[in-house]
Design an enzyme around this catalytic site. Structure first.
Site, PDB file in Angstrom:
ATOM      1  N   ASN A  90       0.810  -1.214   0.000  1.00 56.85           N
ATOM      2  CA  ASN A  90       0.000   0.000   0.000  1.00 56.85           C
ATOM      3  C   ASN A  90       0.850   1.273   0.000  1.00 56.85           C
ATOM      4  O   ASN A  90       0.352   2.342  -0.364  1.00 56.85           O
ATOM      5  CB  ASN A  90      -0.959  -0.006   1.192  1.00 56.85           C
ATOM      6  CG  ASN A  90      -2.065  -1.035   1.036  1.00 56.85           C
ATOM      7  OD1 ASN A  90      -2.460  -1.370  -0.082  1.00 56.85           O
ATOM      8  ND2 ASN A  90      -2.551  -1.562   2.145  1.00 56.85           N
TER       9      ASN A  90
ATOM     10  N   ARG B 265      -6.719  -0.958  -8.346  1.00 58.24           N
ATOM     11  CA  ARG B 265      -7.363   0.225  -7.788  1.00 58.24           C
ATOM     12  C   ARG B 265      -6.388   1.399  -7.688  1.00 58.24           C
ATOM     13  O   ARG B 265      -6.746   2.544  -7.927  1.00 58.24           O
ATOM     14  CB  ARG B 265      -7.914  -0.124  -6.402  1.00 58.24           C
ATOM     15  CG  ARG B 265      -8.494   1.029  -5.631  1.00 58.24           C
ATOM     16  CD  ARG B 265      -9.146   0.540  -4.351  1.00 58.24           C
ATOM     17  NE  ARG B 265      -8.254  -0.253  -3.535  1.00 58.24           N
ATOM     18  CZ  ARG B 265      -7.670   0.211  -2.427  1.00 58.24           C
ATOM     19  NH1 ARG B 265      -7.866   1.444  -2.033  1.00 58.24           N
ATOM     20  NH2 ARG B 265      -6.880  -0.571  -1.722  1.00 58.24           N
TER      21      ARG B 265
ATOM     22  N   ARG C 189     -16.195   2.010  -5.014  1.00 48.12           N
ATOM     23  CA  ARG C 189     -14.963   2.722  -4.660  1.00 48.12           C
ATOM     24  C   ARG C 189     -15.042   4.126  -5.237  1.00 48.12           C
ATOM     25  O   ARG C 189     -14.384   4.446  -6.226  1.00 48.12           O
ATOM     26  CB  ARG C 189     -13.738   1.981  -5.202  1.00 48.12           C
ATOM     27  CG  ARG C 189     -13.520   0.632  -4.544  1.00 48.12           C
ATOM     28  CD  ARG C 189     -12.429  -0.132  -5.260  1.00 48.12           C
ATOM     29  NE  ARG C 189     -12.201  -1.424  -4.638  1.00 48.12           N
ATOM     30  CZ  ARG C 189     -11.251  -1.662  -3.741  1.00 48.12           C
ATOM     31  NH1 ARG C 189     -10.477  -0.692  -3.336  1.00 48.12           N
ATOM     32  NH2 ARG C 189     -11.088  -2.866  -3.234  1.00 48.12           N
ATOM     33  N   PRO C 190     -15.876   4.970  -4.645  1.00 47.44           N
ATOM     34  CA  PRO C 190     -16.035   6.312  -5.198  1.00 47.44           C
ATOM     35  C   PRO C 190     -14.746   7.108  -5.069  1.00 47.44           C
ATOM     36  O   PRO C 190     -13.994   6.938  -4.110  1.00 47.44           O
ATOM     37  CB  PRO C 190     -17.141   6.926  -4.327  1.00 47.44           C
ATOM     38  CG  PRO C 190     -17.081   6.161  -3.045  1.00 47.44           C
ATOM     39  CD  PRO C 190     -16.648   4.771  -3.406  1.00 47.44           C
ATOM     40  N   ILE C 191     -14.491   7.949  -6.076  1.00 43.55           N
ATOM     41  CA  ILE C 191     -13.301   8.803  -5.983  1.00 43.55           C
ATOM     42  C   ILE C 191     -13.730  10.256  -5.797  1.00 43.55           C
ATOM     43  O   ILE C 191     -12.975  11.169  -6.085  1.00 43.55           O
ATOM     44  CB  ILE C 191     -12.382   8.641  -7.212  1.00 43.55           C
ATOM     45  CG1 ILE C 191     -13.097   9.076  -8.495  1.00 43.55           C
ATOM     46  CG2 ILE C 191     -11.863   7.225  -7.333  1.00 43.55           C
ATOM     47  CD1 ILE C 191     -12.134   9.423  -9.593  1.00 43.55           C
ATOM     48  N   ASP C 192     -14.943  10.452  -5.259  1.00 40.45           N
ATOM     49  CA  ASP C 192     -15.444  11.817  -5.083  1.00 40.45           C
ATOM     50  C   ASP C 192     -14.563  12.632  -4.139  1.00 40.45           C
ATOM     51  O   ASP C 192     -14.376  13.830  -4.338  1.00 40.45           O
ATOM     52  CB  ASP C 192     -16.889  11.805  -4.579  1.00 40.45           C
ATOM     53  CG  ASP C 192     -17.040  11.055  -3.266  1.00 40.45           C
ATOM     54  OD1 ASP C 192     -16.483   9.949  -3.152  1.00 40.45           O
ATOM     55  OD2 ASP C 192     -17.720  11.565  -2.357  1.00 40.45           O
ATOM     56  N   GLN C 193     -13.985  11.982  -3.107  1.00 42.43           N
ATOM     57  CA  GLN C 193     -13.133  12.714  -2.167  1.00 42.43           C
ATOM     58  C   GLN C 193     -11.799  13.101  -2.813  1.00 42.43           C
ATOM     59  O   GLN C 193     -11.229  14.141  -2.491  1.00 42.43           O
ATOM     60  CB  GLN C 193     -12.899  11.887  -0.898  1.00 42.43           C
ATOM     61  CG  GLN C 193     -14.167  11.591  -0.108  1.00 42.43           C
ATOM     62  CD  GLN C 193     -14.892  12.853   0.318  1.00 42.43           C
ATOM     63  OE1 GLN C 193     -14.375  13.673   1.070  1.00 42.43           O
ATOM     64  NE2 GLN C 193     -16.103  13.044  -0.188  1.00 42.43           N
TER      65      GLN C 193
ATOM     66  N   ILE D  16     -15.454  -0.650   7.051  1.00 44.43           N
ATOM     67  CA  ILE D  16     -14.856   0.080   5.927  1.00 44.43           C
ATOM     68  C   ILE D  16     -15.534  -0.277   4.603  1.00 44.43           C
ATOM     69  O   ILE D  16     -16.122   0.574   3.949  1.00 44.43           O
ATOM     70  CB  ILE D  16     -13.343  -0.211   5.820  1.00 44.43           C
ATOM     71  CG1 ILE D  16     -12.636   0.017   7.179  1.00 44.43           C
ATOM     72  CG2 ILE D  16     -12.713   0.663   4.734  1.00 44.43           C
ATOM     73  CD1 ILE D  16     -12.603   1.448   7.667  1.00 44.43           C
TER      74      ILE D  16
END
Length: 421
Positions: free
Chosen positions: A23, A93, A122-126, A327
């Site tokens: 990671n 991802r 797995r939203p990438i809005d943030q 999570i």
């Protein structure tokens, strides 16, 4: 299709070396783009996600030289593209980290919607919220995310949820932005700190990583450096659980015991003995496993990536355990496979109720994702009889030489191409 054939029932005993953190690696490799020069990265795990990241860098125009199996020299001086290929970005991802790095250096980046394991939305809005705060615009067309900015400026971002990916992507975009950036409600995992340390080695000015507020003063340019990635907390935890589930005795080398504390605490509560040294841990179990209540949370809570392994372990505990996933909403998809091996588990929404059994029984199962795959491997090692695991390609995304290391500890596990093999 590659498979693992596992004959269970033997305790795992011996020493194992832990590789570099997956990671951390998948964010640090895109971060080399910001150097615009040569970086020597050591302790890279030899896993498919890292190989895909190196291939993406190469396709973008980086010069890559393999120094050893775990060390690569990466020169990003002459990148000639800001678009990550569709095929490669869908493989994992973490391809979205290239957005932050490309935006930070070139003011433009394009990546396909992220792939990897199916653990739910797995939203990438943030991520996009942070880029917008720095003055960037974004668009999504035909599954491609495109971000662009004429002039990045520092901004104040309060994340709606604690997100490792959004925290790291915001850091990558902000280090070369003009002015000061403040990121609040950020993730605090060890790999966040590792990325910050790497960015600072390249000349960035990042403070507060490891707390819930990160402050970044933008710099005009960055440079190459030599850096060694931290050990992998989840790989280490996986071998700790492997020792516990097989009534084994394993000493792990190249670990940071402080990073392991959330995992160590739960394993001790389950009846295991854990000794800590400077850069090593020894775990053994001789008695019965005790049931637990466990909930996954952002660091310093219990890591979500360890949840499937602990669920497999608690299946053999005397009594009823309750595991709550805090999570990912899709993280219990593997439970049906454990039930095929004899587990007694009921899943209600994000909660698993586990009634302990005496022993797993070997059978054929299918790996649904990376960490579930590791859980099924250790269940197979503890089972009576032979287990066959299909779709082990997921496991290779995050574990280096998994079968070889387990074999060195006394496990009987073989990789084959077909059932006949």
């Amino acid at each position: 299709m590659e498979k693992y054939v596992i004959r269970g029932g033997k305790p795992l005993v011996g020493d194992v070396n832990i590789g570099g953190a997956k990671n951390a690696a998948v964010a640090i490799l895109p971060a080399t783009i910001l150097a615009g020069g040569k970086c020597l990265i050591e302790n890279l795990p030899c896993i498919s996600d890292v190989m895909a990241s190196l291939q993406i860098l190469s396709e973008l125009g980086a010069s890559i030289r393999m120094v050893s199996r775990s060390t690569y020299e990466i020169d990003t001086s002459h990148l000639d593209s800001t678009e990550v290929s569709n095929e490669l970005s869908r493989q994992m991802r973490a391809s979205y980290y290239f957005l932050g790095a490309l935006l930070g250096r070139f003011g433009s980046g394009q990546v396909a919607m992220p792939g990897g394991c199916n653990l739910g939305p797995r939203p990438i809005d943030q991520h996009l919220k942070a880029f917008t705060a720095f003055g960037a615009e974004d668009s999504v067309e035909y599954g491609q995310i495109h971000v662009r900015s004429e002039h990045l400026v520092g901004g104040h971002v309060f994340f709606d949820t604690v997100s490792v990916g959004a925290t790291m992507n915001a850091m990558l975009a902000a280090v070369l932005a003009e002015g000061t950036t403040i990121l609040e409600n950020v993730a605090r995992e060890p790999h966040i700190v590792d990325l910050a340390n790497f960015l600072n080695m390249m000349g960035a000015d990042v403070h507060g990583a490891g707390t819930d507020v990160i402050k970044i003063h933008g710099v005009k340019e960055m440079h190459g450096c030599n850096y060694s990635i931290i050990p992998d907390q989840i790989e280490a935890g996986s071998y700790m659980v492997a020792a516990a589930i097989t009534k084994g005795d394993i000493t792990l080398h190249n670990v940071i015991p402080k990073h392991m504390e959330p995992i160590t605490a739960k394993l001790r509560a389950a009846g295991c003995e854990v000794e800590e040294f400077d850069d090593a841990l020894r775990i053994q179990r001789t008695g019965e496993l005790k049931p637990l209540k466990l909930k996954t949370m952002p660091h310093p809570g219990f890591p979500t990536d360890m949840q499937p392994l602990m669920t497999a372990l608690l299946t053999l505990a005397k009594g009823t355990s309750i595991v709550t996933e805090g999570i990912w909403e899709n993280r219990f998809r593997y439970v049906d496979e454990l039930i095929r091996m004899g587990a007694s588990i009921q899943v209600e929404s994000n909660i698993a109720i586990i009634n302990g059994i005496e022993q797993f029984s070997g059978t054929s199962v299918t790996v649904p994702d990376l960490r579930a795959g590791a859980a099924l491997v250790i269940a197979g090692l503890a089972a009576q009889g032979v287990s066959v695991l299909e779709d082990i390609v997921y496991i290779k995304r995050g574990y280096e030489d998994f079968a070889e290391k387990l074999t060195s500890l006394g496990g009987i596990i073989e990789e084959v191409e077909t059932e006949k093999d």
